[in-house]
Design a protein around this motif. Structure first.
Motif, mmCIF file in Angstrom:
data_model
loop_
_atom_site.group_PDB
_atom_site.id
_atom_site.type_symbol
_atom_site.label_atom_id
_atom_site.label_comp_id
_atom_site.label_asym_id
_atom_site.label_seq_id
_atom_site.Cartn_x
_atom_site.Cartn_y
_atom_site.Cartn_z
ATOM 1 N N GLU A 238 0.869 -1.180 0.000
ATOM 2 C CA GLU A 238 0.000 0.000 0.000
ATOM 3 C C GLU A 238 0.904 1.228 0.000
ATOM 4 O O GLU A 238 2.129 1.109 0.039
ATOM 5 C CB GLU A 238 -0.914 0.015 1.240
ATOM 6 C CG GLU A 238 -1.674 -1.267 1.502
ATOM 7 C CD GLU A 238 -2.766 -1.560 0.492
ATOM 8 O OE1 GLU A 238 -3.092 -0.664 -0.316
ATOM 9 O OE2 GLU A 238 -3.300 -2.696 0.505
ATOM 10 N N LYS A 239 0.324 2.404 -0.027
ATOM 11 C CA LYS A 239 1.133 3.617 -0.076
ATOM 12 C C LYS A 239 1.910 3.851 1.220
ATOM 13 O O LYS A 239 2.887 4.602 1.216
ATOM 14 C CB LYS A 239 0.253 4.817 -0.410
ATOM 15 C CG LYS A 239 -0.272 4.744 -1.841
ATOM 16 C CD LYS A 239 -1.014 5.979 -2.261
ATOM 17 C CE LYS A 239 -1.409 5.871 -3.744
ATOM 18 N NZ LYS A 239 -2.122 7.071 -4.220
ATOM 19 N N ASP A 240 1.496 3.201 2.298
ATOM 20 C CA ASP A 240 2.243 3.297 3.552
ATOM 21 C C ASP A 240 2.625 1.923 4.080
ATOM 22 O O ASP A 240 2.737 1.718 5.290
ATOM 23 C CB ASP A 240 1.437 4.072 4.600
ATOM 24 C CG ASP A 240 0.155 3.351 5.008
ATOM 25 O OD1 ASP A 240 -0.276 2.438 4.268
ATOM 26 O OD2 ASP A 240 -0.415 3.695 6.064
ATOM 27 N N HIS A 241 2.857 0.979 3.180
ATOM 28 C CA HIS A 241 3.214 -0.377 3.598
ATOM 29 C C HIS A 241 4.077 -1.018 2.515
ATOM 30 O O HIS A 241 3.641 -1.161 1.376
ATOM 31 C CB HIS A 241 1.938 -1.199 3.827
ATOM 32 C CG HIS A 241 2.187 -2.579 4.349
ATOM 33 N ND1 HIS A 241 1.166 -3.504 4.511
ATOM 34 C CD2 HIS A 241 3.326 -3.216 4.745
ATOM 35 C CE1 HIS A 241 1.667 -4.628 4.986
ATOM 36 N NE2 HIS A 241 2.978 -4.488 5.139
ATOM 37 N N VAL A 242 5.294 -1.381 2.886
ATOM 38 C CA VAL A 242 6.260 -1.968 1.957
ATOM 39 C C VAL A 242 6.700 -3.327 2.493
ATOM 40 O O VAL A 242 6.993 -3.479 3.683
ATOM 41 C CB VAL A 242 7.476 -1.040 1.769
ATOM 42 C CG1 VAL A 242 8.526 -1.698 0.889
ATOM 43 C CG2 VAL A 242 7.050 0.306 1.180
ATOM 44 N N HIS A 243 6.725 -4.313 1.608
ATOM 45 C CA HIS A 243 7.198 -5.657 1.943
ATOM 46 C C HIS A 243 8.682 -5.735 1.593
ATOM 47 O O HIS A 243 9.051 -5.570 0.426
ATOM 48 C CB HIS A 243 6.398 -6.687 1.143
ATOM 49 C CG HIS A 243 6.625 -8.095 1.560
ATOM 50 N ND1 HIS A 243 6.245 -9.179 0.783
ATOM 51 C CD2 HIS A 243 7.202 -8.637 2.674
ATOM 52 C CE1 HIS A 243 6.557 -10.294 1.410
ATOM 53 N NE2 HIS A 243 7.142 -10.004 2.551
ATOM 54 N N ALA A 244 9.527 -5.968 2.577
ATOM 55 C CA ALA A 244 10.980 -5.992 2.368
ATOM 56 C C ALA A 244 11.535 -7.371 2.698
ATOM 57 O O ALA A 244 11.235 -7.934 3.748
ATOM 58 C CB ALA A 244 11.654 -4.938 3.235
ATOM 59 N N ARG A 245 12.333 -7.915 1.766
ATOM 60 C CA ARG A 245 13.008 -9.185 1.980
ATOM 61 C C ARG A 245 14.473 -9.019 1.582
ATOM 62 O O ARG A 245 14.771 -8.584 0.474
ATOM 63 C CB ARG A 245 12.345 -10.289 1.157
ATOM 64 C CG ARG A 245 10.952 -10.661 1.651
ATOM 65 C CD ARG A 245 10.036 -11.128 0.561
ATOM 66 N NE ARG A 245 9.702 -10.035 -0.355
ATOM 67 C CZ ARG A 245 8.842 -10.171 -1.376
ATOM 68 N NH1 ARG A 245 8.270 -11.329 -1.601
ATOM 69 N NH2 ARG A 245 8.583 -9.146 -2.164
ATOM 70 N N PHE A 246 15.375 -9.342 2.499
ATOM 71 C CA PHE A 246 16.812 -9.285 2.244
ATOM 72 C C PHE A 246 17.312 -10.700 1.983
ATOM 73 O O PHE A 246 17.138 -11.595 2.819
ATOM 74 C CB PHE A 246 17.559 -8.700 3.443
ATOM 75 C CG PHE A 246 17.643 -7.188 3.449
ATOM 76 C CD1 PHE A 246 16.874 -6.423 2.589
ATOM 77 C CD2 PHE A 246 18.497 -6.537 4.323
ATOM 78 C CE1 PHE A 246 16.953 -5.036 2.593
ATOM 79 C CE2 PHE A 246 18.593 -5.158 4.333
ATOM 80 C CZ PHE A 246 17.824 -4.404 3.475
ATOM 81 N N CYS A 247 17.940 -10.887 0.835
ATOM 82 C CA CYS A 247 18.485 -12.195 0.451
ATOM 83 C C CYS A 247 20.010 -12.090 0.420
ATOM 84 O O CYS A 247 20.566 -11.384 -0.417
ATOM 85 C CB CYS A 247 17.953 -12.608 -0.919
ATOM 86 S SG CYS A 247 16.163 -12.690 -1.002
ATOM 87 N N PHE A 248 20.664 -12.802 1.326
ATOM 88 C CA PHE A 248 22.118 -12.759 1.427
ATOM 89 C C PHE A 248 22.737 -14.019 0.824
ATOM 90 O O PHE A 248 22.224 -15.126 1.008
ATOM 91 C CB PHE A 248 22.554 -12.664 2.888
ATOM 92 C CG PHE A 248 22.158 -11.391 3.577
ATOM 93 C CD1 PHE A 248 22.957 -10.262 3.474
ATOM 94 C CD2 PHE A 248 20.999 -11.314 4.334
ATOM 95 C CE1 PHE A 248 22.613 -9.083 4.115
ATOM 96 C CE2 PHE A 248 20.645 -10.150 4.977
ATOM 97 C CZ PHE A 248 21.446 -9.024 4.869
ATOM 98 N N ALA A 249 23.848 -13.854 0.129
ATOM 99 C CA ALA A 249 24.647 -14.975 -0.354
ATOM 100 C C ALA A 249 26.119 -14.639 -0.122
ATOM 101 O O ALA A 249 26.521 -13.470 -0.202
ATOM 102 C CB ALA A 249 24.381 -15.242 -1.831
ATOM 103 N N GLN A 250 26.901 -15.675 0.153
ATOM 104 C CA GLN A 250 28.325 -15.507 0.417
ATOM 105 C C GLN A 250 29.093 -16.662 -0.218
ATOM 106 O O GLN A 250 28.519 -17.743 -0.434
ATOM 107 C CB GLN A 250 28.581 -15.480 1.935
ATOM 108 C CG GLN A 250 27.940 -14.299 2.643
ATOM 109 C CD GLN A 250 28.024 -14.410 4.158
ATOM 110 O OE1 GLN A 250 27.856 -15.491 4.714
ATOM 111 N NE2 GLN A 250 28.263 -13.294 4.834
ATOM 112 N N PRO A 251 30.362 -16.470 -0.505
ATOM 113 C CA PRO A 251 31.164 -17.600 -1.004
ATOM 114 C C PRO A 251 31.163 -18.744 0.008
ATOM 115 O O PRO A 251 31.358 -18.523 1.201
ATOM 116 C CB PRO A 251 32.560 -16.995 -1.170
ATOM 117 C CG PRO A 251 32.335 -15.521 -1.282
ATOM 118 C CD PRO A 251 31.146 -15.226 -0.426
#
Length: 337
Positions: free
Chosen positions: A260-273
């Motif tokens: 929505e205009k005041d709601h954001v879905h955030a997902r952080f995807c981490f990868a490493q060697p």
């Protein structure tokens, strides 16, 4: 707070926040490619409901392996096709009366009728093109249904067998995507929110639809200081990644999509060697990810209650906020954006 309590806090609603209009968040959504879900989370023949951009959506994977997305409500009697919808071939069948939709929203068959109303023989006015890259399903948002203007950029580490699988963290942020994106050029907040010893000195580059920055710094370790760096790139408003080097090489794919205009879905995807994440450096590798998430938690406290100020008073040391806003404005369609 404890680990479980922290995970709940990251996704919980924020009570008592000011309305959208009071926070100047009643702005258009910016167009571009946005992440929907991990490719692995949608199997062949599977149908799922989504809600992004204040719109109920349905997404499915046909027998040909391709992903398709439409507005969720059947054009017949308004059933939500994300709940009980079925995949037949490459089409989506409405669970209510089995009207069969192709990926453009054209009704190709009605099993109990000899004729199809002409209105539903035409594609839907608003289209939701999809693409798969970096192990994610992406979809193109444009308020007028305009076709994609660029392609999703591939990040090679995401499919490199020498790199780990994604380590994923999730938040609900009760603010606007633009305020969150502006954080990346706000140099001063790193000292006062995140406790950095000095102001970071970024080197910015600005392209037509992209912007990037790099920063070199000294990073403390048990073995003394080492040279480290952070580099990030954004393509449009919806695709972003950051590479951390120095102590432990880390890739962050930031999957951030407005609900929505005041709601954001955030997902952080981490990868490493794998040789770092699974070897003697494993503890440090995990600590890097934990610290990055901690900084996002600190920002979230501000974003959840932040007001957008179109005539913000900026001063020397704030970073190129005015230039960022001019660059970002190109992704708004409405003339009053």
């Amino acid at each position: 707070m404890g680990k479980e309590e922290l995970l709940e806090w990251r996704k919980a609603d924020v009570k008592g926040r000011a309305p959208v209009a009071d926070r100047n968040l009643d702005m258009p959504f910016a167009y571009g490619w946005y992440p929907a879900m991990l490719s692995a989370d949608l199997a062949v023949g599977e149908v799922k409901p989504l809600r992004y951009f204040s719109t109920d959506l349905v997404i499915w994977r046909g027998e040909d392996g391709e992903v398709r997305m439409l507005d969720a409500y059947c054009r017949h009697l308004g059933a939500h096709m994300g709940y009980g919808g079925r995949v037949e071939g490459n089409n989506l069948e409405c669970p209510f009366h089995a009207w069969s939709y192709n990926g453009e929203g054209v009704v190709e068959s009605i099993p109990y009728s000899k004729s199809i109303p002409p209105q539903v023989k035409r594609p839907c006015e608003i289209q939701w093109p999809t693409s798969e890259a970096n192990r994610w399903i992406w979809f193109w948002y444009h308020p007028a249904g305009t076709p994609p203007e660029w392609e999703v950029e591939v990040v090679p580490e995401t499919t490199d067998p020498e790199w780990t699988d994604f380590d994923i963290y999730e938040w609900n942020v009760f603010g606007s995507l633009q305020n969150m994106a502006e954080n990346g050029v706000d140099a001063a907040h790193f000292k006062y929110i995140h406790g950095a010893a000095t102001m970071p000195d970024y080197e910015f580059e600005w392209g037509d639809i992209w912007r990037s920055a790099s920063l070199k710094m000294k990073m403390g370790t048990p073995r003394g200081e080492v040279d480290g760096g952070i580099a990030f790139k954004n393509i449009g408003p919806g695709q972003s990644w950051t590479r951390f080097t120095g102590i432990s090489e880390t890739l962050l794919i930031a999957c951030i999509t407005p609900i929505e205009k005041d709601h954001v879905h955030a997902r952080f995807c981490f990868a490493q060697p794998k040789k770092q994440a699974e070897g003697p450096m494993a503890g440090i590798s995990k600590a890097i990810i934990k610290d990055i998430c901690k900084q996002f938690d600190q920002d979230k406290v501000v974003w959840d209650r932040q007001k957008y100020l179109p005539d913000a008073l900026v001063c020397a040391g704030d970073g190129p906020i005015a230039k960022f806003r001019k660059h970002y404005a190109q992704f708004y369609v409405e003339s009053d954006a």
